[in-house]
Design a protein around this motif. Structure first.
Motif, PDB file in Angstrom:
ATOM      1  N   HIS A  28       0.970  -1.170   0.042  1.00  0.00           N
ATOM      2  CA  HIS A  28      -0.074  -0.010  -0.179  1.00  0.00           C
ATOM      3  C   HIS A  28       0.809   1.306  -0.093  1.00  0.00           C
ATOM      4  CE1 HIS A  28      -3.238  -2.696   0.531  1.00  0.00           C
ATOM      5  NE2 HIS A  28      -2.898  -3.064   1.801  1.00  0.00           N
TER       6      HIS A  28
ATOM      7  N   THR B 209       0.802   5.759  -0.849  1.00  0.00           N
ATOM      8  CA  THR B 209       0.317   7.168  -1.055  1.00  0.00           C
ATOM      9  C   THR B 209       1.029   7.750  -2.381  1.00  0.00           C
ATOM     10  OG1 THR B 209       0.047   7.431   1.404  1.00  0.00           O
ATOM     11  CG2 THR B 209       0.156   9.540  -0.017  1.00  0.00           C
TER      12      THR B 209
ATOM     13  N   SER C 211      -3.945  10.869  -2.969  1.00  0.00           N
ATOM     14  CA  SER C 211      -4.637   9.571  -2.726  1.00  0.00           C
ATOM     15  C   SER C 211      -3.823   8.618  -2.073  1.00  0.00           C
ATOM     16  CB  SER C 211      -5.404   9.049  -4.070  1.00  0.00           C
ATOM     17  OG  SER C 211      -4.250   8.749  -4.962  1.00  0.00           O
ATOM     18  N   SER C 212      -4.352   7.851  -1.122  1.00  0.00           N
ATOM     19  CA  SER C 212      -3.733   6.891  -0.336  1.00  0.00           C
ATOM     20  C   SER C 212      -4.406   5.824  -0.050  1.00  0.00           C
ATOM     21  CB  SER C 212      -3.216   7.459   1.073  1.00  0.00           C
ATOM     22  OG  SER C 212      -2.692   6.867   1.707  1.00  0.00           O
ATOM     23  N   GLN C 213      -3.699   4.398  -0.149  1.00  0.00           N
ATOM     24  CA  GLN C 213      -4.182   3.028   0.364  1.00  0.00           C
ATOM     25  C   GLN C 213      -3.605   2.865   1.805  1.00  0.00           C
ATOM     26  OE1 GLN C 213      -1.776   1.141  -2.512  1.00  0.00           O
ATOM     27  NE2 GLN C 213      -3.382   1.311  -4.182  1.00  0.00           N
TER      28      GLN C 213
ATOM     29  N   ASP D  85      -2.483  -6.204   4.806  1.00  0.00           N
ATOM     30  CA  ASP D  85      -1.591  -6.665   3.800  1.00  0.00           C
ATOM     31  C   ASP D  85      -1.084  -8.125   4.030  1.00  0.00           C
ATOM     32  OD1 ASP D  85      -0.106  -6.792   1.350  1.00  0.00           O
ATOM     33  OD2 ASP D  85       1.023  -4.724   1.934  1.00  0.00           O
TER      34      ASP D  85
END
Length: 364
Positions: A45, A47, A112-114, A359
């Motif tokens: 993940h 950003t 945007s970020s995960q 994750d």
């Protein structure tokens, strides 16, 4: 993605796009701000930051996680996500890769970020490194002369001076240096790093407990002050220089607990690196268990929710499990044989209905 968000909001294509990954710390907790040893690993993940310079001195930002905001480049910090942007622009100006000729040019920015926020997975450091990389991409001839350690120090200074958290440098360093798929043994004092392949046939499961935490509310900075006081009373510059014999002589039982965790954790990181390089997953798992016990009993940063999740993961077949990050909620990391991973993920959910898999980091 941030590029699409940027184009939608600003009706233009961004001039620079960059990413920064989140991380999970496999072992070595609350040691980085004590000049100690840590062993983080990058998450998949990340950003993403997309930006372009403006002709005025405005910061105009849009985020998929927070409100759209605008303010002047030299506006004071106000606790919003634009404080990170102001910090990154300031670091760029001070380190020779400023936006615009005077370093006070504004930007349009989309983020945007995960990386889950408030989970102990370094969403802030991922954002800081992505910001610095995106700004640097506008002036690559100057930015490319900087080392990853320089980038990490700038990210840390953003956290200290513009966000208000007196963090160590581990999160920024792993985001700036580490490759995906390997653990990074990091000596914070020397700034030396060594990347070590993960166990073949084993996975690290990163699981959110369902309980968020927020560092800037004081508990993290309180632990930092306690560690500094313990080191001072033992007559050393930092707890990296202390030993367990000196720790036992501390009169204050609270300071003794804090110091004992940090000193013993540095020893565990050294043993964990040896176990990882030797392929001894069981030994690594035992060290993870010892780490969690120390974080709970001596550093007081665990919680009933985290303790239950760790115990349930162990009961389901995990080789080792512990909280990861600063604690006070957030995530745990569990080591398991790959063939046991699906069973563990199915089993832990019933007693921990609010927990979820963030994750699954696989060894080769």
């Amino acid at each position: 993605m941030s590029s699409a968000l940027f184009e939608s909001h600003f009706s233009a294509v961004p001039e620079a796009v960059a990413i920064g990954h989140g991380r999970a710390n496999l072992i070595g907790e609350h040691t980085d701000y004590n000049e100690g040893l840590v062993m983080p690993v990058l998450l998949r993940h990340h950003t993403v930051v997309a930006l372009s310079p403006r002709q005025d001195n405005m910061i105009c930002g849009i985020s998929d996680r927070f409100d759209a905001l605008d303010r002047l480049v030299d506006s004071p910090c106000d606790g919003s996500w634009l404080d990170f942007v102001t910090g990154a622009l300031t670091m760029a100006r001070l380190n020779g890769f400023a936006v615009g000729h005077d370093g006070k040019c504004g930007i349009n920015i989309a983020v945007s970020s995960q990386v889950p926020a408030g989970a102990g997975l370094s969403s802030s450091a991922a954002f800081e490194i992505a910001l610095l990389r995106a700004i640097g991409a506008l002036t690559p001839a100057r930015f490319d002369k900087l080392s990853p350690a320089d980038l990490a120090r700038m990210g840390q200074q953003i956290e200290h001076d513009f966000v208000g958290t007196a963090c160590g440098i581990m999160d920024q360093m792993v985001a700036a240096v580490a490759p995906v798929g390997q653990a990074m043994l990091f000596d914070v004092r020397s700034m030396n790093t060594r990347c070590i392949p993960l166990f073949p046939g084993y996975d690290f499961l990163i699981i959110h407990s369902g309980a968020d935490r927020k560092l800037s509310e004081g508990a993290y900075n309180e632990r930092l002050a306690q560690c500094q006081k313990a080191a001072s009373e033992m007559g050393v510059a930092s707890l990296r220089d202390a030993d367990l014999i000196s720790c036992d002589r501390l009169a204050d039982p609270l300071l003794k607990k804090r110091a004992r965790h940090v000193i013993s954790e540095n020893i565990r990181v050294q043993k964990a690196a040896i176990a990882l390089e030797a392929g001894k997953a069981d030994e690594f798992g035992q060290l993870m268990d010892e780490c969690h016990t120390s974080l709970d009993a001596d550093f007081d940063v665990s919680s009933p929710i985290l303790n239950d999740l760790v115990a349930n993961l162990k009961s389901a077949g995990a080789i080792g499990a512990r909280l990861t990050g600063a604690g006070f909620g957030g995530c745990v990391v569990a080591l398991c044989a790959r063939e046991q991973g699906d069973h563990i993920l199915e089993t832990f959910r019933s007693p921990n209905p609010n927990a979820w898999l963030v994750d699954r980091i696989e060894g080769l």
